[in-house]
Design an enzyme around this catalytic site. Structure first.
Site, PDB file in Angstrom:
ATOM      1  N   PRO A   9       0.783  -1.231   0.000  1.00  9.02           N
ATOM      2  CA  PRO A   9       0.000   0.000   0.000  1.00  9.02           C
ATOM      3  C   PRO A   9       0.820   1.289   0.000  1.00  9.02           C
ATOM      4  O   PRO A   9       1.857   1.386   0.661  1.00  9.02           O
ATOM      5  CB  PRO A   9      -0.825  -0.094   1.292  1.00  9.02           C
ATOM      6  CG  PRO A   9      -0.197  -1.162   2.103  1.00  9.02           C
ATOM      7  CD  PRO A   9       0.473  -2.093   1.142  1.00  9.02           C
ATOM      8  N   ASN A  10       0.308   2.222  -0.762  1.00  8.10           N
ATOM      9  CA  ASN A  10       0.843   3.590  -0.867  1.00  8.10           C
ATOM     10  C   ASN A  10       2.152   3.698  -1.657  1.00  8.10           C
ATOM     11  O   ASN A  10       2.664   4.795  -1.826  1.00  8.10           O
ATOM     12  CB  ASN A  10       1.015   4.232   0.524  1.00  8.10           C
ATOM     13  CG  ASN A  10      -0.319   4.360   1.230  1.00  8.10           C
ATOM     14  OD1 ASN A  10      -1.262   4.908   0.652  1.00  8.10           O
ATOM     15  ND2 ASN A  10      -0.432   3.833   2.431  1.00  8.10           N
ATOM     16  N   ARG A  17       4.484  11.095  -2.269  1.00  7.11           N
ATOM     17  CA  ARG A  17       4.273  10.694  -0.873  1.00  7.11           C
ATOM     18  C   ARG A  17       5.530  10.989  -0.039  1.00  7.11           C
ATOM     19  O   ARG A  17       6.584  10.387  -0.275  1.00  7.11           O
ATOM     20  CB  ARG A  17       3.999   9.190  -0.843  1.00  7.11           C
ATOM     21  CG  ARG A  17       3.892   8.635   0.545  1.00  7.11           C
ATOM     22  CD  ARG A  17       3.911   7.119   0.552  1.00  7.11           C
ATOM     23  NE  ARG A  17       3.756   6.643   1.897  1.00  7.11           N
ATOM     24  CZ  ARG A  17       4.069   5.425   2.306  1.00  7.11           C
ATOM     25  NH1 ARG A  17       4.536   4.532   1.435  1.00  7.11           N
ATOM     26  NH2 ARG A  17       3.910   5.071   3.553  1.00  7.11           N
ATOM     27  N   TYR A  22      10.764   9.144   1.117  1.00 12.64           N
ATOM     28  CA  TYR A  22      10.721   8.123   0.062  1.00 12.64           C
ATOM     29  C   TYR A  22      11.284   8.584  -1.279  1.00 12.64           C
ATOM     30  O   TYR A  22      11.347   7.800  -2.225  1.00 12.64           O
ATOM     31  CB  TYR A  22       9.278   7.630  -0.110  1.00 12.64           C
ATOM     32  CG  TYR A  22       8.712   7.003   1.148  1.00 12.64           C
ATOM     33  CD1 TYR A  22       9.238   5.819   1.642  1.00 12.64           C
ATOM     34  CD2 TYR A  22       7.661   7.601   1.859  1.00 12.64           C
ATOM     35  CE1 TYR A  22       8.750   5.238   2.807  1.00 12.64           C
ATOM     36  CE2 TYR A  22       7.162   7.028   3.026  1.00 12.64           C
ATOM     37  CZ  TYR A  22       7.707   5.850   3.484  1.00 12.64           C
ATOM     38  OH  TYR A  22       7.220   5.270   4.638  1.00 12.64           O
ATOM     39  N   ASN A  71       8.107  -5.504  -0.892  1.00 18.16           N
ATOM     40  CA  ASN A  71       7.973  -4.381   0.034  1.00 18.16           C
ATOM     41  C   ASN A  71       6.496  -4.349   0.411  1.00 18.16           C
ATOM     42  O   ASN A  71       5.665  -3.808  -0.329  1.00 18.16           O
ATOM     43  CB  ASN A  71       8.409  -3.065  -0.612  1.00 18.16           C
ATOM     44  CG  ASN A  71       8.391  -1.902   0.393  1.00 18.16           C
ATOM     45  OD1 ASN A  71       7.849  -2.051   1.489  1.00 18.16           O
ATOM     46  ND2 ASN A  71       8.965  -0.778   0.019  1.00 18.16           N
ATOM     47  N   ALA A  74       3.194  -0.844   4.882  1.00 10.66           N
ATOM     48  CA  ALA A  74       2.679  -0.877   6.264  1.00 10.66           C
ATOM     49  C   ALA A  74       2.216  -2.272   6.686  1.00 10.66           C
ATOM     50  O   ALA A  74       2.220  -2.598   7.881  1.00 10.66           O
ATOM     51  CB  ALA A  74       1.558   0.140   6.423  1.00 10.66           C
ATOM     52  N   HIS A  77       4.229  -4.545   9.110  1.00 13.48           N
ATOM     53  CA  HIS A  77       4.165  -4.421  10.569  1.00 13.48           C
ATOM     54  C   HIS A  77       2.878  -4.975  11.167  1.00 13.48           C
ATOM     55  O   HIS A  77       2.720  -4.988  12.382  1.00 13.48           O
ATOM     56  CB  HIS A  77       4.310  -2.935  10.963  1.00 13.48           C
ATOM     57  CG  HIS A  77       5.338  -2.209  10.151  1.00 13.48           C
ATOM     58  ND1 HIS A  77       6.659  -2.572  10.148  1.00 13.48           N
ATOM     59  CD2 HIS A  77       5.246  -1.167   9.275  1.00 13.48           C
ATOM     60  CE1 HIS A  77       7.338  -1.763   9.328  1.00 13.48           C
ATOM     61  NE2 HIS A  77       6.494  -0.909   8.782  1.00 13.48           N
ATOM     62  N   ASP A  84       2.643 -15.436   6.772  1.00 16.71           N
ATOM     63  CA  ASP A  84       2.363 -16.871   6.553  1.00 16.71           C
ATOM     64  C   ASP A  84       2.595 -17.263   5.096  1.00 16.71           C
ATOM     65  O   ASP A  84       3.082 -18.356   4.807  1.00 16.71           O
ATOM     66  CB  ASP A  84       0.898 -17.183   6.911  1.00 16.71           C
ATOM     67  CG  ASP A  84       0.687 -17.359   8.408  1.00 16.71           C
ATOM     68  OD1 ASP A  84       1.683 -17.370   9.166  1.00 16.71           O
ATOM     69  OD2 ASP A  84      -0.486 -17.481   8.826  1.00 16.71           O
ATOM     70  N   GLU A  95      12.882  -9.217   1.542  1.00 18.07           N
ATOM     71  CA  GLU A  95      12.083  -8.100   2.066  1.00 18.07           C
ATOM     72  C   GLU A  95      12.885  -6.816   1.850  1.00 18.07           C
ATOM     73  O   GLU A  95      14.063  -6.761   2.208  1.00 18.07           O
ATOM     74  CB  GLU A  95      11.843  -8.318   3.571  1.00 18.07           C
ATOM     75  CG  GLU A  95      11.172  -7.140   4.256  1.00 18.07           C
ATOM     76  CD  GLU A  95      11.035  -7.349   5.770  1.00 18.07           C
ATOM     77  OE1 GLU A  95      11.424  -8.417   6.291  1.00 18.07           O
ATOM     78  OE2 GLU A  95      10.542  -6.419   6.427  1.00 18.07           O
ATOM     79  N   HIS A  97      12.809  -2.375   2.120  1.00 23.50           N
ATOM     80  CA  HIS A  97      12.168  -1.120   2.506  1.00 23.50           C
ATOM     81  C   HIS A  97      13.016   0.026   1.998  1.00 23.50           C
ATOM     82  O   HIS A  97      14.261  -0.055   2.023  1.00 23.50           O
ATOM     83  CB  HIS A  97      12.002  -1.020   4.025  1.00 23.50           C
ATOM     84  CG  HIS A  97      11.124  -2.099   4.567  1.00 23.50           C
ATOM     85  ND1 HIS A  97       9.762  -2.072   4.417  1.00 23.50           N
ATOM     86  CD2 HIS A  97      11.428  -3.267   5.182  1.00 23.50           C
ATOM     87  CE1 HIS A  97       9.255  -3.171   4.950  1.00 23.50           C
ATOM     88  NE2 HIS A  97      10.243  -3.922   5.415  1.00 23.50           N
ATOM     89  N   SER A  99      12.975   3.124   3.330  1.00 26.22           N
ATOM     90  CA  SER A  99      13.492   3.839   4.503  1.00 26.22           C
ATOM     91  C   SER A  99      14.093   2.844   5.499  1.00 26.22           C
ATOM     92  O   SER A  99      13.815   1.636   5.437  1.00 26.22           O
ATOM     93  CB  SER A  99      12.353   4.618   5.174  1.00 26.22           C
ATOM     94  OG  SER A  99      11.356   3.725   5.636  1.00 26.22           O
ATOM     95  N   ARG A 104      12.925   4.740  12.700  1.00 28.92           N
ATOM     96  CA  ARG A 104      11.670   5.497  12.682  1.00 28.92           C
ATOM     97  C   ARG A 104      10.824   5.149  13.914  1.00 28.92           C
ATOM     98  O   ARG A 104      11.370   4.819  14.960  1.00 28.92           O
ATOM     99  CB  ARG A 104      10.945   5.241  11.347  1.00 28.92           C
ATOM    100  CG  ARG A 104      11.801   5.692  10.145  1.00 28.92           C
ATOM    101  CD  ARG A 104      11.111   5.427   8.828  1.00 28.92           C
ATOM    102  NE  ARG A 104       9.885   6.222   8.705  1.00 28.92           N
ATOM    103  CZ  ARG A 104       8.973   6.023   7.748  1.00 28.92           C
ATOM    104  NH1 ARG A 104       9.159   5.082   6.830  1.00 28.92           N
ATOM    105  NH2 ARG A 104       7.885   6.777   7.696  1.00 28.92           N
ATOM    106  N   ARG A 108       7.318   0.460  13.547  1.00 26.63           N
ATOM    107  CA  ARG A 108       7.938   0.017  12.289  1.00 26.63           C
ATOM    108  C   ARG A 108       9.088  -0.970  12.510  1.00 26.63           C
ATOM    109  O   ARG A 108       9.655  -1.508  11.566  1.00 26.63           O
ATOM    110  CB  ARG A 108       8.443   1.217  11.484  1.00 26.63           C
ATOM    111  CG  ARG A 108       7.332   2.080  10.949  1.00 26.63           C
ATOM    112  CD  ARG A 108       7.842   3.166  10.021  1.00 26.63           C
ATOM    113  NE  ARG A 108       6.943   4.293  10.035  1.00 26.63           N
ATOM    114  CZ  ARG A 108       5.844   4.409   9.284  1.00 26.63           C
ATOM    115  NH1 ARG A 108       5.534   3.466   8.420  1.00 26.63           N
ATOM    116  NH2 ARG A 108       5.060   5.463   9.380  1.00 26.63           N
TER     117      ARG A 108
HETATM  118  C1  DQA Z   1       8.169   1.198   3.858  1.00 24.75           C
HETATM  119  C2  DQA Z   1       8.259   1.395   5.374  1.00 24.75           C
HETATM  120  C3  DQA Z   1       6.909   1.139   6.027  1.00 24.75           C
HETATM  121  O1  DQA Z   1       7.007   1.320   7.430  1.00 24.75           O
HETATM  122  C4  DQA Z   1       5.875   2.100   5.484  1.00 24.75           C
HETATM  123  O2  DQA Z   1       4.607   1.825   6.035  1.00 24.75           O
HETATM  124  C5  DQA Z   1       5.816   2.104   3.991  1.00 24.75           C
HETATM  125  C6  DQA Z   1       7.065   2.055   3.248  1.00 24.75           C
HETATM  126  C7  DQA Z   1       9.481   1.571   3.159  1.00 24.75           C
HETATM  127  O3  DQA Z   1       9.671   1.129   2.030  1.00 24.75           O
HETATM  128  O4  DQA Z   1      10.304   2.299   3.720  1.00 24.75           O
HETATM  129  O5  DQA Z   1       4.759   2.262   3.409  1.00 24.75           O
HETATM  130  O6  DQA Z   1       7.919  -0.165   3.598  1.00 24.75           O
END
Ligand code: DQA
Length: 138
Positions: A9-10, A17, A22, A71, A74, A77, A84, A95, A97, A99, A104, A108
């Site tokens: 998401p996002n 954003r 980011y 990735n 959110a 977390h 699973d 995995e 990220h 950031s 943070r 997170r």
């Molecule tokens: C993220 C870090 C997450 O905590 C956050 O909710 C994101 C982006 C990152 O790529 O840094 O949406 O996964």
């Protein structure tokens, strides 16, 4: 070699954003750069804001690609379900990220993905994806 990127998401609104965290690039533009940089690889990507769609995508990608870069944003977390799925599938999942989630907010620092990931790369901006691809190829 086939590598599939799955974004949660996002991450479809990267560029606008919180650019101080980011960056200013859209993922679409960055993905074009990745394709140019790794011409020898078959790269693909999928993004969804919906947890179940991410799970279905991971299940479908399993056995059809050599590696998955996830990735979960959110959902990292919060989602026992995505954790699973990562555990259940045979394809290695890295995995990533953008950031450094450990620098943070407290919430997170928890990841339901990490215990079952092949590896974790975080905090290098969009370059985290590049480093993940390199770790599959070298
Ligand atoms: C993220 C870090 C997450 O905590 C956050 O909710 C994101 C982006 C990152 O790529 O840094 O949406 O996964």
């Amino acid at each position: 070699m086939k590598i599939h990127i799955v974004n949660g998401p996002n991450l479809n609104i990267l560029g606008k954003r919180e650019p101080e965290i980011y960056g200013k690039s859209t993922f679409k533009d960055y993905f074009t750069e990745l394709q140019f940089q790794f011409k020898e690889l078959e790269l693909s990507y999928f993004q969804s804001n919906i947890e179940g769609e991410l799970i279905s995508e991971l299940q479908e990608a399993d056995d059809n690609v050599d590696g998955i870069i996830l990735n979960a944003a959110a959902y990292t977390h919060t989602s026992i379900a995505i954790g699973d799925t990562v555990k259940a599938i045979g394809t290695p999942v890295i995995e990533v990220h953008i950031s450094n989630t450990h620098a943070r907010e407290e919430f997170r620092k928890q990841s339901y993905i990490s215990p079952n990931a092949f590896g974790v790369i975080l905090g290098f901006g969009l370059r985290s994806y590049e480093l993940a691809i390199m770790s599959f190829t070298n």
